[in-house]
Scaffold this active site. Sequence first.
Site, PDB file in Angstrom:
ATOM      1  N   ASP A  66      30.827  45.684  34.040  1.00  0.00           N
ATOM      2  CA  ASP A  66      31.625  46.845  33.635  1.00  0.00           C
ATOM      3  C   ASP A  66      30.798  47.925  32.949  1.00  0.00           C
ATOM      4  O   ASP A  66      29.639  47.688  32.567  1.00  0.00           O
ATOM      5  CB  ASP A  66      32.786  46.411  32.719  1.00  0.00           C
ATOM      6  CG  ASP A  66      32.395  45.291  31.761  1.00  0.00           C
ATOM      7  OD1 ASP A  66      31.200  45.184  31.422  1.00  0.00           O
ATOM      8  OD2 ASP A  66      33.276  44.519  31.345  1.00  0.00           O
ATOM      9  N   ASN A 135      41.708  38.704  23.590  1.00  0.00           N
ATOM     10  CA  ASN A 135      42.996  38.680  24.292  1.00  0.00           C
ATOM     11  C   ASN A 135      42.896  37.932  25.627  1.00  0.00           C
ATOM     12  O   ASN A 135      43.803  37.984  26.436  1.00  0.00           O
ATOM     13  CB  ASN A 135      43.492  40.115  24.536  1.00  0.00           C
ATOM     14  CG  ASN A 135      42.513  40.923  25.383  1.00  0.00           C
ATOM     15  OD1 ASN A 135      41.510  40.401  25.843  1.00  0.00           O
ATOM     16  ND2 ASN A 135      42.807  42.192  25.586  1.00  0.00           N
ATOM     17  N   HIS A 137      40.618  38.532  28.010  1.00  0.00           N
ATOM     18  CA  HIS A 137      40.101  39.297  29.149  1.00  0.00           C
ATOM     19  C   HIS A 137      38.741  38.777  29.618  1.00  0.00           C
ATOM     20  O   HIS A 137      37.989  38.173  28.850  1.00  0.00           O
ATOM     21  CB  HIS A 137      40.066  40.815  28.860  1.00  0.00           C
ATOM     22  CG  HIS A 137      38.973  41.298  27.957  1.00  0.00           C
ATOM     23  ND1 HIS A 137      39.097  42.428  27.187  1.00  0.00           N
ATOM     24  CD2 HIS A 137      37.712  40.834  27.696  1.00  0.00           C
ATOM     25  CE1 HIS A 137      37.977  42.635  26.528  1.00  0.00           C
ATOM     26  NE2 HIS A 137      37.125  41.676  26.817  1.00  0.00           N
ATOM     27  N   GLU A 142      42.225  43.266  31.530  1.00  0.00           N
ATOM     28  CA  GLU A 142      43.076  43.046  30.366  1.00  0.00           C
ATOM     29  C   GLU A 142      44.330  42.267  30.770  1.00  0.00           C
ATOM     30  O   GLU A 142      44.699  42.261  31.952  1.00  0.00           O
ATOM     31  CB  GLU A 142      43.487  44.409  29.783  1.00  0.00           C
ATOM     32  CG  GLU A 142      42.309  45.327  29.431  1.00  0.00           C
ATOM     33  CD  GLU A 142      41.573  44.901  28.163  1.00  0.00           C
ATOM     34  OE1 GLU A 142      41.592  43.710  27.799  1.00  0.00           O
ATOM     35  OE2 GLU A 142      40.951  45.775  27.531  1.00  0.00           O
TER      36      GLU A 142
HETATM   37  C1  F6R Z   1      31.306  42.769  28.652  1.00  0.00           C
HETATM   38  C2  F6R Z   1      32.594  42.231  29.111  1.00  0.00           C
HETATM   39  C3  F6R Z   1      33.611  41.726  28.154  1.00  0.00           C
HETATM   40  C4  F6R Z   1      33.001  40.904  27.008  1.00  0.00           C
HETATM   41  C5  F6R Z   1      34.087  40.461  26.034  1.00  0.00           C
HETATM   42  C6  F6R Z   1      33.505  39.708  24.858  1.00  0.00           C
HETATM   43  O1  F6R Z   1      30.511  43.190  29.733  1.00  0.00           O
HETATM   44  O2  F6R Z   1      32.838  42.234  30.272  1.00  0.00           O
HETATM   45  O3  F6R Z   1      34.543  40.932  28.837  1.00  0.00           O
HETATM   46  O4  F6R Z   1      32.336  39.801  27.548  1.00  0.00           O
HETATM   47  O5  F6R Z   1      34.792  41.570  25.571  1.00  0.00           O
HETATM   48  O6  F6R Z   1      32.702  40.570  24.130  1.00  0.00           O
HETATM   49  P1  F6R Z   1      31.718  40.028  22.979  1.00  0.00           P
HETATM   50  O7  F6R Z   1      30.768  39.137  23.652  1.00  0.00           O
HETATM   51  O8  F6R Z   1      31.068  41.257  22.433  1.00  0.00           O
HETATM   52  O9  F6R Z   1      32.593  39.322  22.003  1.00  0.00           O
END
Ligand code: F6R
Length: 240
Positions: A66, A135, A137, A142
Amino acid sequence: MDIRIFKNSYELSCAAADLIAEAIKRKNAVLGLATGASPKETYDRLIEKYNKGEISFKNVTTFNLDEYCAIPRTDKHSYFTYMCESLFNHVDIKEENIHVPDGNPENTEEYCASYDEAIKNAGGIDIQLLGIGRNGHIGFNEPSDSFTKGTYKVKLSDSTVEANKIYFSSNDKMPEYAITMGVESILNAKEIILIAQGKAKAEAVNNMINGEISPSCPASILRKHNAVHIFLDGEAASLL
Ligand code: F6R
């Protein structure tokens, strides 16, 4: 699901880097990569392996999950910058083999379709690295009413904005939209490693593993994949 609970984040990152290194040694691997706090140490371990001459990225192709919209990729907050600083600048990967979604495409629909096409043309993702949102994701998919398919533009949920805005100062507004690979694109990977650390992830991890398989917890769909590794620390595993 191969669920492993590690004593500390060092051991977790060593195990994740070992799996990725095996894929790199086996073939000209196509890696699916994530950003954020969760994979950071795994990238450190991969750089160490590269520096010791155990692996080379010369024939590795990468696709990131992403990228934020509304900021240029040269911005210090972009996921492109994160990847350069955390991995790409430290190894021998070829620039043309790096793919991070363009957060500001001219024609979003066409661009997203071309991102999925590029993954297909590269032979598909051999190993996909994931974190998990508080959450539930994965990527920026989401919680919603249905599982998403290919790459698309998404409005970030309040929970994600809340979790990620700590990286932005009050002068740099956190983007509200992102381009993300869809759930189906993620499930197409041949092997998946999801990393979760810390208490803030415990509920999402429990929902993913023990809850209903539902788009209200996008990560729960990983239970349908036949080669998923879930690497946790004690806190992330504390509700299991
Ligand atoms: C990042 C991504 C997100 C993160 C998730 C956890 O490229 O796709 O799904 O993996 O938000 O983020 P952290 O690791 O910062 O807690």
